[in-house]
Design an enzyme around this catalytic site. Structure first.
Site: not given
Lengths: 371, 371
Positions: B92, B268, B306, B308, B311, B337
């Site tokens: 930014d 974002d 999930c 990830c 998990c 996660h």
């Protein structure tokens, strides 16, 4: 399942290399065990521990007993599954933390009562109960409840603590033998403060009880390093050559090299992890503090030639920036390096013992520090 | 090097799928960009970001300009090398933080003066300077300096802010074209507060300046969600179909699905990372707070099914324990996660758009939440 095998002796010192076998795998000694106080070696995952070469970690019974408690860890068939670490785990008995962290700790022959440092709740730890808790945690190596006296202590108090420690050791052994986890090991803990004859008496009494391994406790509790080394030097040769020897809560890299020379097989200490979180980095050239302004634009890794994840991918300047900004990643990257340093250091010592070059390794180590 | 290609349009809504090409790789849109405020997506490594499917991350110019500063990051040929992230980076302009974090921010036509929130030092950011800084950071996608007015704002103040934003956008573009990094992209930022005609005017003025992409700024600054959506609904169709559209600082999963339906390509937000550190976990069945006592002995993962790292390897009971004990690992495992959830959610939306089934995806999403 538990066994200890001696592989090599240094001919120039009492340094030795061995192999500890447990139900969760093999540990090559001398070994440094990272401390996972509350079911986590702070900031790192089990995969990261494996990547830095960790073979065994330590858990603190006092902390885990209070939170999350055995009911929770019991739902997971033990600490290994709960924390996703499949390697060997050694747990202490909780005694040390009761005396250093809890409130109103009171000792009787039955055990020790105390108030939790978390919520003030009252608890009683007995020799039987600490074995039950460590069984619930599924420890590969359990420790006896001991009376770890503060430093300095009078001879009279030290003797009383020693006598209670022996009595508790017998009860711990009894409970352990009657439990279903006798395939895991139970270590006795030598006390006796800084009195050599009391150290000898404690060691001999515990050897009569007979344990799969022995720890030297009550060191690194505030005494000068030379007194610590003197006590270790005196106590270690009394212990049986065929059993692993563990010095609890020690220490600096200098302590480690000296104690390996005296025949210690196992170490644990919060130094690499705690100091990492305070920005202190261990290297073969000595320690550095990453917050130092001299590293502001330093594009070099923490330690030249180091193969840890942190040194392979990040600069001192970046690590300083993270640390100054209190970014969570700072603690982890520093921790990875420091644990890697301690574990690699032990592995190098082991290699030197196997090649019977331990004394030249020790000399080289000090020379590098001086440069 | 920068280009944007539209791959597919939903026939039932304005949702679209595209491909952004940058010097550091390809980004499939719609995309969620994790926020790496100070050169680190809090608590996770670049390898972990790749593992959860991150394709592009965001850095904050204001923070990086103040600390560690361009002199430091310049020694590393930019932020990519400094932080060990080789994928695309969007930065930014710093304007938003100047108004929200810094002290005594004062706007003139020249730029904005402010005092650092870190040490009170005085600074001036001009349109030219923010491009120079972003060039130093080596951003793949730079943002123009804009006057991000607070909410609510009068029409008069909103108009003034809009006019300054357009003037600054022209100067940013000029500096960008004269710099050596024109192969990277510069996006204009539409302002206009909550006035549709001002939004239209801002968009049209920026389109005359002509940018490789456009952001809708000044949303998610305290207005009700329906006003935010109304402004986005009004503004987005004005922007050229052939350029990527980015809504800054938004938002919840519900916001994302609604804004994708309106044709937004890039997002974002600190929501998944910040809330992870506060124990709030996003799942397709809604959010859960991991500190809740109901998870004390819960052996299930955060989200059933999930994939990830968190998990796959840890239970709610363990994550609750880590969180209650304030273990550093808690923040990281929760963050992994949550980022995985946001990124997977965007990928599922992209797949739905490619299959022209976006509306049924949207319906399913809300149905799961209600169950």
């Amino acid at each position: 399942m538990f066994s200890f095998e001696l592989i090599a002796h240094s001919t120039e010192s009492r340094a030795r290399a061995g192999m500890v076998r447990t139900s969760h795998g093999v540990v090559e000694t001398p070994v440094f065990m990272p401390v996972g106080t509350r079911g986590s070696v702070k900031s790192v995952t089990p995969e990261e521990l494996l990547a830095v070469g960790a073979q065994i970690i330590l858990g603190n019974t006092y902390h885990l007993y209070l939170r999350p408690g055995c009911d929770v860890i019991g739902s997971f068939a033990g600490l290994h599954q709960f924390m996703h670490w499949d390697g060997p785990i050694l747990t202490d008995s909780g005694g040390f933390q009761v005396f250093s962290l809890a409130k109103l700790a009171k000792i009787s022959e039955e055990g020790v009562t105390f108030q939790s440092h978390l919520d003030g709740s009252s608890h009683l730890l007995t020799p039987e109960k600490v074995i039950d808790i460590q069984n619930c945690l599924g420890s590969d190596i359990m420790m006896c409840l001991d009376d770890c006296i503060q430093y300095p202590a009078t001879r009279k108090d030290s003797l009383t603590a020693l006598e209670i420690t022996t009595k508790w050791a017998k009860r711990c052994k009894q409970t352990w033998r009657e439990s279903e986890t006798e395939h895991n090991a139970l270590f006795g803990i030598v006390q006796g403060s800084m009195y050599t004859d009391l150290r000898q008496r404690s060691a001999e009494e515990l050897m009569i009880v007979d344990f799969p391994g022995y720890a030297v406790g009550g060191l690194s509790v505030g005494e000068p390093a030379e007194v610590m080394l003197e006590m270790a030097d005196y106590t270690l040769p009394i212990l049986p050559d065929t059993k692993p020897r563990y010095i609890m809560g020690v220490g600096t890299p200098e302590n480690l090299v000296e104690l390996v020379a005296l025949g210690v097989d196992m170490f644990d200490c919060v130094l690499p992890t705690r100091n990492a979180r305070n920005g202190q980095i261990f290297t073969q050239f000595g320690t550095i503090n990453i917050s130092n302004a001299q590293y502001k634009e330093d594009t070099e890794p923490l330690e030249s030639g180091c193969k840890c994840y942190t040194c392979r991918n990040y600069s001192r300047a970046y690590l300083r920036h993270l640390y100054m900004a209190r970014e969570l990643l700072a603690y982890r990257l520093n921790t990875i390096h420091n644990i890697h340093y301690f574990i690699s250091f032990m592995k190098q010592m082991r290699q030197a013992i196997l090649a019977d070059k331990f004394e030249s390794f020790r000399k080289d180590y000090y020379q590098k520090l001086e440069n």
